[in-house]
Design a protein around this motif. Structure first.
Motif, PDB file in Angstrom:
ATOM      1  N   HIS A 272      69.009  33.175  72.421  1.00  0.00           N
ATOM      2  CA  HIS A 272      68.748  34.595  72.621  1.00  0.00           C
ATOM      3  C   HIS A 272      69.298  35.078  73.953  1.00  0.00           C
ATOM      4  O   HIS A 272      69.206  34.408  74.967  1.00  0.00           O
ATOM      5  CB  HIS A 272      67.242  34.879  72.574  1.00  0.00           C
ATOM      6  CG  HIS A 272      66.729  35.030  71.177  1.00  0.00           C
ATOM      7  ND1 HIS A 272      66.909  36.169  70.441  1.00  0.00           N
ATOM      8  CD2 HIS A 272      66.066  34.166  70.389  1.00  0.00           C
ATOM      9  CE1 HIS A 272      66.354  36.011  69.250  1.00  0.00           C
ATOM     10  NE2 HIS A 272      65.840  34.795  69.189  1.00  0.00           N
TER      11      HIS A 272
ATOM     12  N   TYR B  61      60.775  33.500  66.314  1.00  0.00           N
ATOM     13  CA  TYR B  61      61.012  33.791  67.734  1.00  0.00           C
ATOM     14  C   TYR B  61      61.554  32.566  68.469  1.00  0.00           C
ATOM     15  O   TYR B  61      61.556  32.523  69.702  1.00  0.00           O
ATOM     16  CB  TYR B  61      59.710  34.252  68.398  1.00  0.00           C
ATOM     17  CG  TYR B  61      58.969  35.293  67.597  1.00  0.00           C
ATOM     18  CD1 TYR B  61      59.564  36.529  67.301  1.00  0.00           C
ATOM     19  CD2 TYR B  61      57.693  35.038  67.096  1.00  0.00           C
ATOM     20  CE1 TYR B  61      58.897  37.480  66.539  1.00  0.00           C
ATOM     21  CE2 TYR B  61      57.018  35.980  66.344  1.00  0.00           C
ATOM     22  CZ  TYR B  61      57.622  37.194  66.058  1.00  0.00           C
ATOM     23  OH  TYR B  61      56.963  38.130  65.295  1.00  0.00           O
TER      24      TYR B  61
ATOM     25  N   TYR C 212      55.664  30.639  64.384  1.00  0.00           N
ATOM     26  CA  TYR C 212      56.346  31.413  65.430  1.00  0.00           C
ATOM     27  C   TYR C 212      57.856  31.153  65.392  1.00  0.00           C
ATOM     28  O   TYR C 212      58.567  31.497  66.329  1.00  0.00           O
ATOM     29  CB  TYR C 212      55.819  31.031  66.818  1.00  0.00           C
ATOM     30  CG  TYR C 212      54.333  31.219  66.996  1.00  0.00           C
ATOM     31  CD1 TYR C 212      53.806  32.436  67.404  1.00  0.00           C
ATOM     32  CD2 TYR C 212      53.446  30.168  66.752  1.00  0.00           C
ATOM     33  CE1 TYR C 212      52.434  32.602  67.562  1.00  0.00           C
ATOM     34  CE2 TYR C 212      52.076  30.334  66.910  1.00  0.00           C
ATOM     35  CZ  TYR C 212      51.574  31.548  67.308  1.00  0.00           C
ATOM     36  OH  TYR C 212      50.225  31.729  67.461  1.00  0.00           O
TER      37      TYR C 212
ATOM     38  N   SER D 225      59.751  41.764  64.412  1.00  0.00           N
ATOM     39  CA  SER D 225      60.821  41.017  65.068  1.00  0.00           C
ATOM     40  C   SER D 225      60.665  40.939  66.579  1.00  0.00           C
ATOM     41  O   SER D 225      61.164  40.011  67.213  1.00  0.00           O
ATOM     42  CB  SER D 225      62.182  41.651  64.741  1.00  0.00           C
ATOM     43  OG  SER D 225      62.216  42.994  65.213  1.00  0.00           O
ATOM     44  N   LYS D 226      59.961  41.917  67.161  1.00  0.00           N
ATOM     45  CA  LYS D 226      59.800  41.885  68.607  1.00  0.00           C
ATOM     46  C   LYS D 226      58.573  42.696  69.026  1.00  0.00           C
ATOM     47  O   LYS D 226      58.012  43.454  68.222  1.00  0.00           O
ATOM     48  CB  LYS D 226      61.050  42.410  69.319  1.00  0.00           C
ATOM     49  CG  LYS D 226      61.419  43.837  68.951  1.00  0.00           C
ATOM     50  CD  LYS D 226      62.737  44.222  69.608  1.00  0.00           C
ATOM     51  CE  LYS D 226      63.135  45.648  69.187  1.00  0.00           C
ATOM     52  NZ  LYS D 226      64.437  46.048  69.783  1.00  0.00           N
TER      53      LYS D 226
ATOM     54  N   HIS E   8      62.244  36.936  74.814  1.00  0.00           N
ATOM     55  CA  HIS E   8      62.046  37.285  73.404  1.00  0.00           C
ATOM     56  C   HIS E   8      60.841  36.511  72.846  1.00  0.00           C
ATOM     57  O   HIS E   8      60.697  35.327  73.117  1.00  0.00           O
ATOM     58  CB  HIS E   8      63.309  36.896  72.615  1.00  0.00           C
ATOM     59  CG  HIS E   8      63.212  37.163  71.153  1.00  0.00           C
ATOM     60  ND1 HIS E   8      63.295  38.421  70.622  1.00  0.00           N
ATOM     61  CD2 HIS E   8      63.004  36.316  70.096  1.00  0.00           C
ATOM     62  CE1 HIS E   8      63.156  38.342  69.306  1.00  0.00           C
ATOM     63  NE2 HIS E   8      62.983  37.080  68.961  1.00  0.00           N
ATOM     64  N   PRO E   9      59.931  37.168  72.093  1.00  0.00           N
ATOM     65  CA  PRO E   9      60.007  38.498  71.474  1.00  0.00           C
ATOM     66  C   PRO E   9      59.530  39.650  72.347  1.00  0.00           C
ATOM     67  O   PRO E   9      59.447  40.788  71.867  1.00  0.00           O
ATOM     68  CB  PRO E   9      59.087  38.337  70.271  1.00  0.00           C
ATOM     69  CG  PRO E   9      58.039  37.405  70.738  1.00  0.00           C
ATOM     70  CD  PRO E   9      58.744  36.428  71.628  1.00  0.00           C
TER      71      PRO E   9
END
Length: 385
Positions: free
Chosen positions: A331, A17, A14, A374-375, A336-337
């Motif tokens: 971030h 992220y 992970y 990415s998200k 996020h993500p």
């Protein structure tokens, strides 16, 4: 050869992220000692007020926390319990559900305290007696145990007086004998079984000079009150009882339901100080109890309702869980993500149910990591509903 199964202990990555692991539970059942509580302010304020009032005044006070399945009743009770457990002036016990009647509530409560804790209370009481009638000055249950083990204080010297005093304190001489027998190797298991209402044979009771059986709700109320009086005599300020899934009383026959509620009412009536009971109950069952059993509901009088999560509650919940496994906080988006749009979709589809939110967030995070996206976009989130 079947190659469809791929079983591995390799952990999902992970890191893209900024997470060390998936912080959401795979099975959203409340932990025994929850580290995170993103509750609703009206609930936390009411619980804090109830608990603080008992701690500050010593007067008994009780509260019902209502909420639909999955809205966080168990989590709320267990989190409150975890905060109180840090205090050394109270005793806290958790009852997962009320069972078939009050005797089951008493049994689960004493079982939650555990053999070792009850035994410690017995040594604490012997220590208080020893300080009065011997030259020894044990300041703790550990010191008392050492004095007995080393022969510096003889049980024969202090037990008769301890039983006499404890019988006066508890108004229940059989309970007093059972507590004191918790320190004898030969009989402590029998004493434990009697104290937890498991039932023991007549011969085993006779060995401890215990005449009664702890086998009905009336005796359960008497034993609970005796335990509370013992604790107050030892300097504890209060005893907290958390009864979860109280709605299961609705499954009992009307006669047994009324008997259970009457027993709890009698316990409250007999303990105007030093007792705090917090119940978790489905709202529809609590409404029935209030309309049908006034004598019981009037003893509590207070209810606070857990509502479905709002968008703000949900954002805080997800942010707090992710924060547990964050490797860095660079971030701009603290969830996020997840995106705000994907969280909005989760809120709509879960209808603000905490259990469903945690479950779906866990699955989404695993899947987005597996697919190396990415998200979590709204389109991605839609696949889970």
């Amino acid at each position: 050869m079947n190659d469809e199964f791929t079983i591995t202990d390799e952990q999902q990555d992970y890191s893209q992220y900024d997470l060390k692991a998936n912080p959401f539970p795979y099975s959203p059942v409340p932990a025994e000692d929850p580290e995170i509580y993103c509750g609703q302010s009206h609930v936390t304020e009411r619980i804090s007020s109830t608990v603080s009032s008992v701690l500050s005044t010593g007067k008994s006070k009780h509260l019902v926390v209502t909420g639909k399945y999955g809205n966080g009743k168990s989590h709320t009770l267990k989190y409150t319990r975890s905060l109180l457990r840090d205090r050394n002036d109270v005793i806290v016990g958790y009852v997962a559900q009320p069972g078939e009647g009050f005797l089951d509530i008493y049994h689960e409560f004493t079982y939650d305290l555990g053999f070792n804790r009850i035994q410690e209370l017995a040594y604490e009481y012997l220590a208080s007696v020893s300080r009065d009638i011997t030259d020894a000055n044990p300041i703790s249950e550990g010191a008392m145990k050492s004095l007995i083990d080393e022969g510096d204080v003889l049980l024969s010297e202090i037990v008769p007086e301890a039983i006499r005093r404890l019988s006066d304190v508890t108004k229940f001489s059989d309970f007093a004998r059972a507590i004191i027998h918790m320190v004898y190797e030969d009989t402590n298991l029998y004493a434990w079984q009697w104290l937890t209402a498991e039932g023991i044979r007549y011969e085993q009771r006779k060995e401890m000079e215990i005449h009664s059986a702890l086998d009905d709700d009336t005796m359960g109320v008497r034993a609970f009150t005796a335990l509370k009086n013992l604790l107050l005599d030892l300097g504890y300020t209060s005893i907290f009882v958390f009864v979860d899934e109280f709605e299961s009383i609705a499954r009992l026959s009307p006669k047994n339901e009324q008997a259970t509620l009457n027993s709890i009412r009698h316990l409250m009536d007999q303990n105007s100080s030093g007792l705090c009971m917090l119940f978790g109950c489905a709202p529809e069952v609590w409404q029935d109890v209030m309309s049908e059993y006034h004598a019981f509901s009037e003893r509590i009088g207070q209810e606070v309702a857990l509502r479905p999560l709002t968008a703000e509650n949900l954002y805080d919940l997800v942010e707090n869980y992710l924060g547990r496994e964050r490797t860095m906080s660079s971030h701009d988006n603290s969830v996020h993500p997840f995106t705000e749009d994907s969280l909005e979709l989760i809120l709509q589809n879960s209808q603000g149910n905490v259990r469903q939110v945690l479950s779906v967030c866990s699955r989404m995070l695993d899947e987005v990591a597996k697919e190396e996206q990415s998200k979590i976009t709204t389109d991605f989130a839609k696949e889970f509903f």
